[in-house]
Design an enzyme around this catalytic site. Structure first.
Site, PDB file in Angstrom:
ATOM      1  N   ASP A 116       0.821  -1.214   0.000  1.00 22.63           N
ATOM      2  CA  ASP A 116       0.000   0.000   0.000  1.00 22.63           C
ATOM      3  C   ASP A 116       0.851   1.259   0.000  1.00 22.63           C
ATOM      4  OD1 ASP A 116       0.802  -0.619   2.698  1.00 22.63           O
ATOM      5  OD2 ASP A 116      -0.676   0.827   3.424  1.00 22.63           O
ATOM      6  N   ASP A 164       8.292   4.835  -1.370  1.00 29.28           N
ATOM      7  CA  ASP A 164       7.624   4.303  -0.178  1.00 29.28           C
ATOM      8  C   ASP A 164       6.397   3.486  -0.574  1.00 29.28           C
ATOM      9  OD1 ASP A 164       6.884   3.853   2.433  1.00 29.28           O
ATOM     10  OD2 ASP A 164       6.075   5.865   2.757  1.00 29.28           O
ATOM     11  N   GLU A 215       0.236  -0.963   5.773  1.00 31.09           N
ATOM     12  CA  GLU A 215       1.364  -0.419   6.536  1.00 31.09           C
ATOM     13  C   GLU A 215       1.156   1.058   6.816  1.00 31.09           C
ATOM     14  OE1 GLU A 215       5.311   1.377   7.404  1.00 31.09           O
ATOM     15  OE2 GLU A 215       3.900   1.868   5.794  1.00 31.09           O
ATOM     16  N   GLU A 216       0.542   1.765   5.864  1.00 30.94           N
ATOM     17  CA  GLU A 216       0.292   3.192   6.054  1.00 30.94           C
ATOM     18  C   GLU A 216      -0.930   3.441   6.930  1.00 30.94           C
ATOM     19  OE1 GLU A 216       2.428   5.259   5.233  1.00 30.94           O
ATOM     20  OE2 GLU A 216       3.542   4.518   3.501  1.00 30.94           O
ATOM     21  N   HIS A 246       5.580  10.365   0.756  1.00 32.06           N
ATOM     22  CA  HIS A 246       4.294  11.043   0.963  1.00 32.06           C
ATOM     23  C   HIS A 246       4.214  12.409   0.278  1.00 32.06           C
ATOM     24  CE1 HIS A 246       3.722   8.626   5.002  1.00 32.06           C
ATOM     25  NE2 HIS A 246       4.169   7.877   3.999  1.00 32.06           N
TER      26      HIS A 246
END
Length: 337
Positions: free
Chosen positions: A69, A91, A118-119, A298
């Site tokens: 993800d 990421d 994970e996020e 991000h």
């Protein structure tokens, strides 16, 4: 099995092109599963959506775990020279792809895990059901010559204030009490890996018929050993994790990076990763490694060097070769720090 460089680049680009924010990882997981099977790796998708690959080989069992993800925010995928742009390139689909090809090209004993959420709240890491490995390598951007040996913890807390309504001329209500609470917490903030830091995630305050109501949710990044007050309303807490820099796993990475002509750097990060969950859960040493500049995580500028991506695969293959079938504790027992 040797995979051509252009095929490794093509795989990463196609994976990045599959937009997979948290909760929408299914298409990307299926894509990875099909590629693993194409390379002769036994693969399946588990009950929470993790994609798992199992390759039996020589030496201790090693878990290679990355996440499928990404955070939201689509970035048009394109290659400009050596640079691949796109959400998740750093990421952490770049590191995840590097783990995949290192496994395929080695004959080590490996479980590969492409984890979901994970996020979010790390549902994939918490639910991972695989045999206990000897070592864990987590795919996160450290830079091709960097090895992450520690991550701060993550603590999410809710504070609520209810104050009986009074005339506005008298003084502060629920919002002011929450602000006082935040100032009290943030007054203890310190820079660095061993300091407390954080931010307000949500803040609402309004009047009801007979009360002032306020709610504040904060996320704190916690240092090793931090214990939150017992009376706090904790939504989620993942403690900090730090591996001993004298660990055979860390030393193997350091040697492997040096052998490829680079100067290794050990890093401790203020973020939190699935390493914080997997290492304590299995009770083994873990590090995070992967290509990319984590400062681009991000952001609208997320991009990765393809040369660095390919170099990181070589580092990981070197690590897997060294970990395979050796008594590392004896090898490194008398080594200098």
């Amino acid at each position: 099995m040797e995979i051509p460089k252009d095929e490794k680049i093509k795989f990463l680009k196609e994976l990045v092109e599959i937009y997979s924010p948290t909760g929408k990882e299914e298409e990307a997981a299926k894509f990875i599963k099909e590629k693993l099977e194409e390379y002769g790796v036994k693969a399946y998708i588990d009950k929470v959506g993790n994609v798992i690959g199992v390759k039996e080989g020589e030496g201790p069992l090693i878990l290679l775990a990355g996440h499928v993800d990404t955070v939201p925010g689509y970035i048009p995928v394109r290659i400009e020279g050596d640079i691949l742009w796109g959400r998740g390139s750093v990421d952490a689909k770049g590191p995840l792809s590097a783990l995949l090809f290192a496994m395929v090209e080695s004959n080590a004993n490996v479980i590969f895990a492409g984890l979901v959420d994970e996020e979010g709240f790390s549902k994939g890491a918490r639910a991972l059901d695989v045999p206990r490995p000897e070592y864990v390598i987590v795919g996160e951007p450290s830079g091709v010559n960097g090895v992450t040996i520690g991550y701060k913890g993550s603590l999410t807390v809710r504070f609520v204030e209810r104050v009986e309504k009074f005339h506005g001329s008298i003084g502060g209500g629920a919002a002011e009490k929450l602000i006082e609470r935040w100032l009290s917490i943030s007054g203890n903030f310190e820079d660095g890996f061993n300091g407390l830091s954080g931010r307000i995630v949500r803040f609402v305050a309004y009047e009801r018929d007979f009360e002032f109501y306020g709610e504040m949710i904060v996320n704190l990044r916690t240092p090793p050993g931090y214990e939150p007050p017992r009376d706090w309303d904790i939504i989620d807490f993942v403690p900090a994790y730090e591996v001993n820099r004298r660990s055979p796993l860390v030393r193997t990475f350091v040697r492997s990076i040096r052998e490829l002509g680079m100067k290794p750097k050990l890093k401790k990060k203020s973020g939190t990763a699935d390493m914080n969950i997997l290492a304590p859960r299995f009770g083994v040493d873990a590090v995070a490694y992967g290509p990319g500049d984590s400062r681009l995580d991000h952001t609208p500028y997320e991009r990765i060097s393809l040369m660095e991506y390919l170099q990181s695969i070589d580092v990981l293959k070197n690590v897997l070769t060294k970990l395979k079938g050796k008594d590392l504790d004896k090898i490194y027992k008398s080594s200098p720090r």
